[in-house]
Design an enzyme around this catalytic site. Structure first.
Site, PDB file in Angstrom:
ATOM      1  N   TYR A  19       8.829   1.681   1.851  1.00 40.68           N
ATOM      2  CA  TYR A  19       8.956   2.449   0.597  1.00 40.68           C
ATOM      3  C   TYR A  19       9.348   3.905   0.812  1.00 40.68           C
ATOM      4  CZ  TYR A  19       5.920  -1.379  -1.024  1.00 40.68           C
ATOM      5  OH  TYR A  19       5.365  -2.602  -1.286  1.00 40.68           O
ATOM      6  N   TYR A 147       2.784  -7.037 -10.310  1.00 38.18           N
ATOM      7  CA  TYR A 147       3.059  -6.855  -8.881  1.00 38.18           C
ATOM      8  C   TYR A 147       2.176  -7.798  -8.087  1.00 38.18           C
ATOM      9  CZ  TYR A 147       3.678  -5.088  -4.226  1.00 38.18           C
ATOM     10  OH  TYR A 147       3.971  -5.021  -2.884  1.00 38.18           O
ATOM     11  N   ASP A 244      -4.739 -12.961  -9.578  1.00 41.61           N
ATOM     12  CA  ASP A 244      -4.481 -12.166  -8.379  1.00 41.61           C
ATOM     13  C   ASP A 244      -5.503 -11.031  -8.311  1.00 41.61           C
ATOM     14  OD1 ASP A 244      -3.589 -10.402  -6.467  1.00 41.61           O
ATOM     15  OD2 ASP A 244      -1.513 -10.338  -7.168  1.00 41.61           O
ATOM     16  N   LYS A 273      -6.780  -7.287   0.611  1.00 43.68           N
ATOM     17  CA  LYS A 273      -7.201  -5.884   0.582  1.00 43.68           C
ATOM     18  C   LYS A 273      -8.690  -5.692   0.947  1.00 43.68           C
ATOM     19  CE  LYS A 273      -3.371  -3.840  -1.758  1.00 43.68           C
ATOM     20  NZ  LYS A 273      -2.547  -4.228  -2.884  1.00 43.68           N
TER      21      LYS A 273
HETATM   22  C1  LIG Z   1      -1.224  -5.083  -2.800  1.00 44.07           C
HETATM   23  C2  LIG Z   1      -1.122  -6.224  -3.728  1.00 44.07           C
HETATM   24  C3  LIG Z   1      -0.529  -7.434  -3.331  1.00 44.07           C
HETATM   25  C4  LIG Z   1       0.154  -7.600  -2.010  1.00 44.07           C
HETATM   26  O1  LIG Z   1      -0.717  -7.496  -0.934  1.00 44.07           O
HETATM   27  P1  LIG Z   1      -0.152  -7.155   0.532  1.00 44.07           P
HETATM   28  O2  LIG Z   1      -1.355  -7.265   1.390  1.00 44.07           O
HETATM   29  O3  LIG Z   1       0.402  -5.771   0.447  1.00 44.07           O
HETATM   30  O4  LIG Z   1       0.888  -8.150   0.850  1.00 44.07           O
HETATM   31  C5  LIG Z   1      -0.569  -8.496  -4.215  1.00 44.07           C
HETATM   32  N1  LIG Z   1      -1.123  -8.359  -5.426  1.00 44.07           N
HETATM   33  C6  LIG Z   1      -1.689  -7.222  -5.844  1.00 44.07           C
HETATM   34  C7  LIG Z   1      -2.305  -7.151  -7.193  1.00 44.07           C
HETATM   35  C8  LIG Z   1      -1.684  -6.099  -5.011  1.00 44.07           C
HETATM   36  O5  LIG Z   1      -2.197  -4.940  -5.434  1.00 44.07           O
END
Ligand SMILES: *Cc1c(COP(=O)(O)O)cnc(C)c1O
Length: 428
Positions: A19, A147, A244, A273
């Site tokens: 980025y 996202y 997600d 995360k």
């Molecule tokens: C960061 C994120 C992802 C992607 O995770 P990575 O570990 O960066 O591949 C997917 N969904 C959400 C909501 C995110 O914030």
């Protein structure tokens, strides 16, 4: 140890940055981090920076939490890696049981990061219907400006923008709900999804959402009741709801999982995360009993997907320690007053002219500077000012936000909010 200049020179010469434009990368000096603790990064000159970006939204328990460091080294001394096919190990097996209890789902499929946890969800959803008598269910529905990561499937589900349109030829079709409007907010967005499920639900495979907060879209928030209704509509249509929780999970929104605030147990849930305490890549895609049942049988019905480091013992051991810390250190209850403090200060900032849509949920505070539009430089300027005051903050266009650790101490939280207020009031 190499000095700051030596590290920066090599970074600029050899690293290809995520980025980051090459001009920015090659002309601007990044913080050269040599150590970190709690909410703080320490650079090569001994300068301390409060990290309001939460180590890219992973730092719920603070940098270098002693129990996590210890759990990682303990696991590394006995078993750093083992395959999860034809073999298994305690960390992966016990963690799956714990994640099932935490999510109300049945099984954990392990992978490496948020994006891959989404790819796995996409493949599971499609295969589930393909091999259980409903191959016509191939449609995916999603929120606008979502996202879900940067791999091809995750990008397909997410929104295209100025930066990602170049990859459009690789993406599969997804039906996206309309943007919220000024009058009804997200109500019309969700109403569209409900209508679509009522109208053509028999062709829908999966509905993918970020629960309560759309992180990368600019910390956009919507009320839990909308998610509750969407879950019901998805169930009525016989489709699968994929939530997600990669960003929202592990207490970021105030509850262990954001979907708990909506009383929703989805069919599939993605975790990453905070799952591994922000220390290494580790992810899980959780599935319900119904979904798992759709894969029962011999290898022809198996999920033909796997990653080399699937269920890696280091990640699994960290995740188990993360769960133990939440419970034994009472992380969510102790974070509650900090979250209130953050919400009050953000609301006060929102009253200033030039600041709009100030909002907070859990340990997320966000606000908009000036007029909408990604290339307006106000967000960048606020972040530059913050950095000059010893705080790392990353803008999302003109949205500035902070995502402190849930365990941040009160003094650090106040400093973070002071620096934010200073930066914001100087640019608007
Ligand atoms: C960061 C994120 C992802 C992607 O995770 P990575 O570990 O960066 O591949 C997917 N969904 C959400 C909501 C995110 O914030």
């Amino acid at each position: 140890m190499m000095d700051r200049e030596g590290i920066l020179a090599r970074d600029k010469r050899y690293v290809l940055r995520p980025y980051t434009g090459t001009v920015e990368h090659e002309t601007e000096d990044s913080i050269v981090v040599v150590a970190a603790e709690g909410a703080t990064l320490v650079d090569a000159d001994g300068r301390r920076f409060l990290d309001a970006s939460g180590a890219w939204w992973t730092n719920h328990l603070g940098y270098q939490h002693p129990r996590l460091v210890e759990a990682l080294s303990r696991q590394a001394r006995t078993l750093a890696h083992a395959p999860l096919a034809g073999a298994t190990h305690e960390s992966a097996a016990v963690l799956a049981e714990q994640l099932a209890a935490m999510t109300g789902l049945a099984r954990a499929f392990y992978s490496d990061d948020g994006s891959t946890s989404i790819e796995v969800a996409v493949k599971i959803v499609l295969q589930y219907f393909a091999q259980n008598g409903a191959p016509e269910r191939r449609r995916f529905l999603a929120l606008p400006a979502g996202y879900h990561g940067d791999t091809i499937g995750a990008m397909s589900l997410g929104a295209l923008d100025a930066f990602t349109h170049v990859h459009a030829p690789l993406l599969f079709p997804v039906s996206r709900a309309p943007e919220p409007d000024a009058e009804t907010g997200f109500a019309r967005t969700f109403a569209w999804l409900e209508d679509e499920l009522a109208r053509d639900g028999a062709n829908v495979a999966g509905v993918f959402v970020e629960p309560l907060v759309q992180g990368a879209a600019g910390m956009r928030m919507y009320p839990p009741a909308l998610l509750t209704r969407l879950a019901e509509a998805t169930r009525r249509a016989g489709a699968l709801l994929v939530v997600d929780e990669v960003f929202t999970g592990f207490g970021r929104t105030g509850t262990m999982l954001a979907c708990q605030q909506a009383g929703v147990v989805p069919d599939v849930m993605c975790l990453a995360k905070g799952l591994s305490g922000g220390m290494l890549p580790f992810a899980a895609t959780m599935v319900s009993e119904r979904v798992y049942d759709g894969f029962r049988g011999d290898k022809r019905r198996a999920l033909m997907h796997g990653h080399t480091f699937c269920g890696n013992p280091l990640g699994a051991a960290l995740a188990r320690e993360v769960l133990a810390i939440y419970e034994e250190e009472d992380v969510l209850r102790r974070a509650a007053p900090k979250m209130q403090r953050l919400a009050a200060r953000i609301a006060a900032l929102g009253a200033r002219p030039g600041v709009h849509n100030a909002r907070a949920l859990g340990m997320i505070g966000a606000l908009e500077l000036g007029e909408p539009g990604y290339f307006e430089p106000l967000g960048q300027r606020a972040c530059a000012l913050a950095r000059a005051s010893g705080m790392l903050m990353r803008p999302l266009g003109n949205t500035v936000y902070i995502v402190p650790p849930l365990v941040i101490d009160d003094a650090d939280l106040d400093t973070m909010l002071d620096v934010l207020a200073h930066a914001v009031t100087h640019v608007v």
